[in-house]
Write an enzyme that holds these catalytic residues in place. Structure first.
Site, short mmCIF file in Angstrom:
data_model
loop_
_atom_site.label_atom_id
_atom_site.label_comp_id
_atom_site.label_asym_id
_atom_site.label_seq_id
_atom_site.Cartn_x
_atom_site.Cartn_y
_atom_site.Cartn_z
N LYS A 54 0.85 -1.21 0.00
CA LYS A 54 0.00 0.00 0.00
C LYS A 54 0.88 1.25 0.00
CE LYS A 54 -1.64 1.53 4.05
NZ LYS A 54 -1.28 2.91 4.41
N ASN A 55 1.93 1.23 0.82
CA ASN A 55 2.73 2.46 1.00
C ASN A 55 3.74 2.70 -0.11
OD1 ASN A 55 1.20 2.91 3.20
ND2 ASN A 55 2.79 2.41 4.71
N ARG A 58 -4.78 10.53 4.41
CA ARG A 58 -3.78 11.59 4.56
C ARG A 58 -2.75 11.59 3.45
NH1 ARG A 58 -0.48 11.73 7.17
NH2 ARG A 58 -0.47 13.88 7.86
N CYS A 76 -4.51 12.24 12.79
CA CYS A 76 -5.23 10.96 12.76
C CYS A 76 -5.04 10.33 14.13
CB CYS A 76 -4.68 10.08 11.64
SG CYS A 76 -3.08 9.42 12.01
N ARG A 109 0.56 14.37 12.82
CA ARG A 109 0.91 14.15 11.40
C ARG A 109 1.06 15.47 10.63
NH1 ARG A 109 -0.65 8.89 10.15
NH2 ARG A 109 0.93 8.94 8.52
N PRO A 110 1.91 16.38 11.10
CA PRO A 110 2.09 17.65 10.37
C PRO A 110 2.73 17.43 9.00
CG PRO A 110 3.77 17.40 12.07
CD PRO A 110 2.81 16.25 12.26
N LEU A 122 7.43 19.63 6.87
CA LEU A 122 8.67 19.26 6.15
C LEU A 122 8.43 19.26 4.64
CD1 LEU A 122 9.89 16.35 8.47
CD2 LEU A 122 10.71 18.71 8.44
N ASP A 158 5.15 0.62 11.86
CA ASP A 158 3.92 -0.01 11.36
C ASP A 158 3.79 -1.47 11.78
OD1 ASP A 158 3.79 1.76 8.17
OD2 ASP A 158 3.39 2.36 10.23
N ILE A 167 8.50 6.96 16.69
CA ILE A 167 8.09 7.75 15.52
C ILE A 167 6.85 8.58 15.78
CG2 ILE A 167 7.43 7.65 13.07
CD1 ILE A 167 10.26 6.63 13.49
N ARG A 170 -8.53 -0.47 5.10
CA ARG A 170 -7.76 0.57 4.43
C ARG A 170 -6.43 0.03 3.93
NH1 ARG A 170 -6.97 6.07 7.38
NH2 ARG A 170 -5.78 6.18 5.46
C1 EPZ Z 1 4.44 6.96 6.15
O1 EPZ Z 1 3.68 8.00 6.75
C2 EPZ Z 1 3.53 5.75 6.10
N1 EPZ Z 1 2.36 6.04 5.29
C3 EPZ Z 1 3.09 5.38 7.52
O2 EPZ Z 1 2.32 4.17 7.44
C4 EPZ Z 1 4.33 5.08 8.36
O3 EPZ Z 1 3.95 4.80 9.69
C5 EPZ Z 1 5.27 6.29 8.33
O4 EPZ Z 1 5.59 6.64 6.95
C6 EPZ Z 1 6.57 6.04 9.06
O5 EPZ Z 1 7.22 4.95 8.50
C7 EPZ Z 1 2.47 5.97 3.94
O6 EPZ Z 1 3.54 5.70 3.41
C8 EPZ Z 1 1.24 6.28 3.15
P1 EPZ Z 1 6.63 10.33 8.10
P2 EPZ Z 1 4.26 9.53 6.72
O7 EPZ Z 1 6.50 11.60 7.34
O8 EPZ Z 1 4.99 9.77 5.47
C9 EPZ Z 1 6.82 13.63 11.51
C10 EPZ Z 1 0.47 2.78 7.78
O9 EPZ Z 1 0.08 2.24 8.82
N2 EPZ Z 1 6.61 14.59 10.42
O10 EPZ Z 1 7.80 9.45 7.85
O11 EPZ Z 1 3.16 10.43 7.08
C11 EPZ Z 1 5.61 12.74 11.75
O12 EPZ Z 1 4.69 13.38 12.61
C12 EPZ Z 1 0.93 4.23 7.83
O13 EPZ Z 1 0.54 2.23 6.66
C13 EPZ Z 1 6.73 15.94 10.70
O14 EPZ Z 1 6.98 16.34 11.82
O15 EPZ Z 1 5.29 9.46 7.93
C14 EPZ Z 1 6.22 11.51 12.38
O16 EPZ Z 1 6.45 11.76 13.76
C15 EPZ Z 1 0.73 4.85 9.21
N3 EPZ Z 1 6.54 16.84 9.69
C16 EPZ Z 1 7.59 11.40 11.68
O17 EPZ Z 1 7.85 12.71 11.13
C17 EPZ Z 1 6.26 16.43 8.40
O18 EPZ Z 1 6.12 17.30 7.51
C18 EPZ Z 1 7.62 10.38 10.54
O19 EPZ Z 1 6.53 10.69 9.67
C19 EPZ Z 1 6.16 15.05 8.14
C20 EPZ Z 1 6.35 14.15 9.16
#
Ligand code: EPZ
Length: 433
Positions: free
Chosen positions: A22-23, A98, A122, A127-128, A131, A317, A339, A409
């Protein structure tokens, strides 16, 4: 509302075919916006998030056709985005998924403008997307946020930058990687995420004519090109789905072979389960790599500590699923969620099933083994739902997992795949994904 009814205590034996990731599928779908030419994506998991992303692309002007492939757990998508007058990803769709934010980079790169709803938080955290926005602004985009939407505009083309992410982010890396493919000049992305899904996206983009160096490393160097062409791409196997099945056998005992998975994408989990006492073997099968996991009934599991980190560390995950396993391990397991800020909602539900654990802040402490007894539990998010199913496979008596729209999902036919290895699990409620 659908629910799953599980009669626990049944060891799992047989084979399971892992579906596409999915990801990986979600960013690859977004990447189809980067070209007017047809893109054919295959091995997409037949899950709600994929259908939602296709709806977002259609709202943006993409002609899209989805057709089932394989045994109905996968989909093939034919996509072509000829143009987009006023590209807008609506709140109604973005709030349900998202990852819609991943259209922002491609829309700016291709059309020089985009209106995308802020995804909002969520169950697992705020989930800001700062970045993503900061880096795109550095490339020349002007971001204005009003009424819950990001209004992004650009004069001319995005400009290449040398950018170091202040925090490792999967989504921000993907958004910027896609944006950089059509930018003017060279973009260097440092402290980029290393998740296999990013490598898969990069390979798809390269197949469209993008020029990317450093794939698989934390520094991606992209030389912008004037345009990208169409491609055919099959997404990689889903390491989190595969890991969920491995955790199911580790918790409920049995002997299962996973077909079409990539062990190199799961080393942290494989190491944990081996150290806990499971037997894992890898071999080549007809459809790619295979993983076999064995845990004999009555065989003791040893508790192990877990710290979730960016890849190649232990994946967040799989944290919930591993917690369910550790309820069956002898000893104390300390689980640190490194995370997300609120990813222990499954803990309270596991306690209701009889697990002996305490979760506070970023840390949970599990004391096992616990006798689990079936009851009705409620899913709160995608991976928490999977943890409750795993616990239900172990618990004596009947477990009912409610609100499994969360599960739908991200898992294609989870209960059917588990039935295929002997689990007594049924879906009731009759809704279709
Ligand atoms: C991806 O989410 C995955 N989703 C998530 O899987 C996964 O848990 C996550 O990466 C971490 O591996 C998809 O790929 C669709 P991040 P993503 O940006 O990209 C912070 C599932 O269950 N952050 O790597 O949203 C954030 O809050 C889902 O399949 C900022 O602060 O994750 C988190 O603490 C859940 N500012 C950390 O970074 C930003 O602009 C990592 O988030 C972006 C992120």
């Amino acid at each position: 509302m659908d629910r799953l009814v599980i009669q626990g205590g049944q060891p799992l034996r047989g084979r399971i075919r892992v579906s596409g990731a999915k990801n990986a599928a979600l960013p690859c779908l977004a990447a189809s916006l980067l070209t007017p030419e047809p893109v054919l994506l295959s091995n997409l998991p037949a899950v709600a998030d994929i259908r939602t992303m296709v709806k977002v692309l259609q709202a943006l002007g993409t002609e899209a056709a989805l057709e089932p492939e394989g045994e109905g757990f996968e989909l093939k998508a034919r996509l072509a985005c000829g143009g987009s007058e006023d590209p807008k990803a609506p709140y109604e769709l973005v709030k349900t998924m998202r990852a819609s934010i991943l259209v922002l980079g491609p829309l700016l790169a291709r059309f020089g403008q985009a209106t995308v709803s802020l995804p909002g938080g969520c169950a697992i955290g705020a989930r800001p997307v700062n970045l993503h926005l900061e880096a795109l602004e550095r490339m020349g985009a002007v971001m204005e946020i009003s009424h819950g939407y990001i209004h992004a505009t650009l004069k001319g083309r995005l400009k290449g930058i040398d950018h170091t992410f202040e925090k490792v982010s999967v989504g921000a890396t993907e958004n910027l990687l896609m944006a950089a493919t059509l930018a003017e000049g060279t973009t260097v992305l440092r402290n980029a995420a290393l998740e296999p899904e990013i490598g898969d996206l990069a390979h798809m983009l390269a197949g469209m004519g993008a020029r990317i160096e450093g794939i698989g490393t934390g520094t991606l160097t992209v030389t912008g090109v004037a345009r990208l062409h169409g491609c055919e791409h099959a997404v990689i196997p889903d390491r989190i789905e595969a890991g969920t099945f491995l955790c199911s056998v580790a918790a409920a005992c049995g002997d299962v072979v996973l077909d079409r998975c990539e062990p190199d994408h799961l080393r942290a989990l494989l190491d944990l389960l081996e150290r806990a006492g499971c037997v894992l073997t890898e071999r080549e099968g007809q459809e790619g790599r295979q993983l076999r996991i064995q845990r004999e009934c009555g065989q003791k599991l040893h508790s192990k500590d877990i710290v979730t980190q960016p890849f190649p560390g232990f994946p967040t995950d799989l944290q919930a699923q591993a917690m369910a396993v550790m309820t069956q391990a002898t000893g104390i397991s300390v689980i640190n969620e490194g995370i997300f800020e609120n990813r222990f909602q499954h803990a309270m539900e596991l306690e209701r099933l009889g697990a002996n654990l305490r979760a506070e802040g970023h840390r949970a402490i599990v004391a096992g083994p616990s006798e689990l007894t079936g009851c009705t539990v409620m899913a709160t998010d995608l991976r928490a739902s999977a943890a409750l199913v795993i616990a239900g496979l172990v618990a004596s008596g009947e477990t009912v997992v409610d609100r499994i729209y969360h599960l739908d999902r991200g898992y294609a036919g989870l209960e059917r795949k588990l039935q295929g290895v002997g689990a007594r699990i049924q879906r009731i409620g009759g809704g279709k994904v």
